[in-house]
Design a protein around this motif. Structure first.
Motif, mmCIF file in Angstrom:
data_model
loop_
_atom_site.group_PDB
_atom_site.id
_atom_site.type_symbol
_atom_site.label_atom_id
_atom_site.label_comp_id
_atom_site.label_asym_id
_atom_site.label_seq_id
_atom_site.Cartn_x
_atom_site.Cartn_y
_atom_site.Cartn_z
ATOM 1 N N LYS A 32 94.987 -39.071 2.920
ATOM 2 C CA LYS A 32 94.311 -38.675 2.437
ATOM 3 C C LYS A 32 94.466 -37.550 3.687
ATOM 4 O O LYS A 32 95.103 -37.519 4.896
ATOM 5 N N MET A 33 94.195 -36.180 3.069
ATOM 6 C CA MET A 33 93.912 -34.973 3.241
ATOM 7 C C MET A 33 92.616 -34.597 4.066
ATOM 8 O O MET A 33 91.818 -34.999 3.373
ATOM 9 N N ARG A 34 92.701 -33.583 4.626
ATOM 10 C CA ARG A 34 91.483 -32.705 4.969
ATOM 11 C C ARG A 34 91.381 -31.650 3.688
ATOM 12 O O ARG A 34 91.619 -32.204 2.966
ATOM 13 N N ASN A 35 89.720 -30.888 3.568
ATOM 14 C CA ASN A 35 89.406 -31.303 2.612
ATOM 15 C C ASN A 35 89.219 -31.013 0.991
ATOM 16 O O ASN A 35 89.856 -31.268 -0.202
ATOM 17 N N ASP A 36 89.071 -33.211 1.447
ATOM 18 C CA ASP A 36 88.513 -34.191 -0.306
ATOM 19 C C ASP A 36 90.456 -33.753 -1.162
ATOM 20 O O ASP A 36 89.810 -34.013 -2.179
ATOM 21 N N ARG A 37 91.634 -33.587 -0.260
ATOM 22 C CA ARG A 37 92.855 -33.964 -0.436
ATOM 23 C C ARG A 37 93.250 -35.422 -0.791
ATOM 24 O O ARG A 37 93.339 -35.282 0.197
ATOM 25 N N ASP A 90 99.650 -31.312 10.257
ATOM 26 C CA ASP A 90 97.940 -31.287 10.521
ATOM 27 C C ASP A 90 97.282 -31.472 9.986
ATOM 28 O O ASP A 90 95.457 -31.716 10.674
ATOM 29 N N GLY A 91 97.240 -31.736 8.702
ATOM 30 C CA GLY A 91 96.314 -31.918 8.146
ATOM 31 C C GLY A 91 96.052 -33.577 8.045
ATOM 32 O O GLY A 91 95.259 -33.600 6.781
ATOM 33 N N ILE A 93 94.726 -37.262 7.519
ATOM 34 C CA ILE A 93 94.252 -37.733 8.291
ATOM 35 C C ILE A 93 94.218 -39.255 8.033
ATOM 36 O O ILE A 93 94.063 -39.867 9.421
#
Length: 103
Positions: A32-37, A90-91, A93
């Motif tokens: 799971k990444m930042r910005n709902d990716r 760093d992106g 989560i």
């Protein structure tokens, strides 16, 4: 002589968080990444910063739009397949390894 042999931890033990990532090498993971990716792919390599190289990746991007007439939130998902991807740590989560018995 027996005292000279250094005792090392078994290869499949988890003592630090990155050990769990190490055990997921060459297996499909969920990231799971930042910005709902969201990414699902095969973990080929990683480092201490959680930079990763993923293969056979399916990327899902979720966007939220507001309907101008009803003012309701409309969720849209866009999916694409990527053969090989370098992922900057760093992106990140969350990383979810594959389910295993015994760990």
């Amino acid at each position: 002589m027996a005292e000279d042999i250094e005792q090392s931890a078994p290869v499949n033990t988890v003592e630090e968080p990155l050990d769990l990532v190490r055990l997921s090498l060459d297996e499909r993971i969920y990231v799971k990444m930042r910005n709902d990716r969201e990414l699902r792919g095969r973990l080929n390599a990683y480092d201490q910063h959680l930079n990763m190289i993923l293969g056979e990746v399916e990327e899902t991007v979720t966007t939220v739009e507001i309907d101008e007439e009803t003012y309701e939130e409309v969720y849209k998902q866009t999916k694409r397949n990527i053969p090989m991807l370098f992922l900057r740590g760093d992106g990140v989560i969350l990383i979810s390894p594959p389910m295993r018995a015994g760990i």
